[in-house]
Design a protein around this motif. Sequence first.
Motif, PDB file in Angstrom:
ATOM      1  N   MET B  84      16.906  15.308  -5.702  1.00 12.00           N
ATOM      2  CA  MET B  84      16.231  13.867  -5.932  1.00 12.00           C
ATOM      3  C   MET B  84      14.487  14.044  -6.286  1.00 12.00           C
ATOM      4  O   MET B  84      14.199  13.450  -7.204  1.00 12.00           O
ATOM      5  CB  MET B  84      16.439  13.014  -4.731  1.00 12.00           C
ATOM      6  N   PHE B  87      14.094  15.699  -9.788  1.00  9.44           N
ATOM      7  CA  PHE B  87      14.230  14.750 -10.748  1.00  9.44           C
ATOM      8  C   PHE B  87      13.162  13.676 -10.809  1.00  9.44           C
ATOM      9  O   PHE B  87      12.762  13.676 -11.884  1.00  9.44           O
ATOM     10  CB  PHE B  87      15.678  13.985 -10.662  1.00  9.44           C
ATOM     11  N   SER B  88      12.832  13.347  -9.904  1.00  9.49           N
ATOM     12  CA  SER B  88      11.825  12.390  -9.663  1.00  9.49           C
ATOM     13  C   SER B  88      10.557  12.936 -10.322  1.00  9.49           C
ATOM     14  O   SER B  88       9.607  12.320 -10.866  1.00  9.49           O
ATOM     15  CB  SER B  88      11.493  11.732  -8.378  1.00  9.49           C
ATOM     16  N   PHE B 117      14.716   7.428  -7.915  1.00  6.82           N
ATOM     17  CA  PHE B 117      14.932   8.921  -7.210  1.00  6.82           C
ATOM     18  C   PHE B 117      14.166   9.107  -5.971  1.00  6.82           C
ATOM     19  O   PHE B 117      14.667   9.341  -5.091  1.00  6.82           O
ATOM     20  CB  PHE B 117      14.369  10.027  -8.273  1.00  6.82           C
ATOM     21  N   CYS B 120      16.115   7.162  -3.654  1.00 14.03           N
ATOM     22  CA  CYS B 120      17.203   8.142  -2.968  1.00 14.03           C
ATOM     23  C   CYS B 120      16.770   9.173  -2.102  1.00 14.03           C
ATOM     24  O   CYS B 120      17.581   8.985  -1.009  1.00 14.03           O
ATOM     25  CB  CYS B 120      17.865   8.774  -4.308  1.00 14.03           C
TER      26      CYS B 120
END
Lengths: 138, 214
Positions: B84, B87-88, B117, B120
């Motif tokens: 996460m 990805f962010s 993200f 999350c």
Amino acid sequence: MTDRHATPHDAHAEHAHDDHAHGHDDHGNDHASHGTRGSYLKGFFLSVLLTAVPFWAVMTGAFKDPSTAALVIMLFAVLQIIVHMIYFLHMNTKSENGWTMMALIFTIILVVITLSGSIWVMYHMNTNMMPMQAAVDM
Amino acid sequence: MSSVSLKKDGLDEKGEPLSFYQLEEHHHPEGSSTMLGFWMYLMSDCLIFAVLFAAYGVLGSSYAGGPTPKEIFELPLVAVNTAMLLFSSITYGFAMLSMEEGRQRIMQMWLAFTGLFGLCFLSIEMYEFATLIHEGAGPTRSAFLSSFFTLVGTHGLHVTMGFIWLVTLMVQVQKHGLIAANKRRLMCLSMFWHFLDVIWIGVFTFVYLMGSLR
């Protein structure tokens, strides 16, 4: 009026002009080192790889010797931190006339002293400490 | 000033009084020192984390008869969490590229993904903390757990602040557009966000992976 005794307003105007001519880079205001889509993706895939391998190694128990495994995943962490510094934080020796790099090096030195010093000293304190039972028996 | 020759009457060649100091402060364009200043802040933040890592390094094996890292850490969950954050980081990178191109709507979209993200990540971390506390492995159980919750919790607090900052900037950009001040703020948040990812590398390596090796 000579330029040495220019009014503050004039001085500002002149400087502003000056900055546009050549001084901008010196102030790091012109962020040319922004990376490209390619460099971001490259950094991303490198860091995915450098994350996935240590997780895989620990979760599958690929290394029989825990200290070997610890060394390997620490190496991967250092590599990944360097990748992030270069591709995401755009660290280089030239930005802000090298002062960001100077600050980083100074910080790394302090971090290393703090971490290794604490762990080293406290490890010896723990091993030289009298066991609780021995203290009770005295 | 080096060529100024001293004369008895205290005047230079042009007949002006000699001055040995700068009358006007050196002018900096607005915000020109913000990035360096913010970098200094990040470096000092790095020292906070260094101290917390050191505390964890010293106390991390004092279980007080309680659970050990191997028993309580769920590596698959940590792997998802790491993904996460990674990805962010890349979506924030794309947001910065869109900002450079001046495409505000696309930038806002990438920022929204980054925030998602981040959210999350925070939810998974909250879930992990809640599970641990529910299992009786809360921060009061042992020195290991105290230092664990302090270190990981401080990182989580930073991500929370980063998320609030992100939402604030998205509103700012929506209201005022991609003005120079907003661009500068977005660059600062970019550094902050990527810096948190760097700290997380240390966390998942030293706390979770090495903890699971013991």
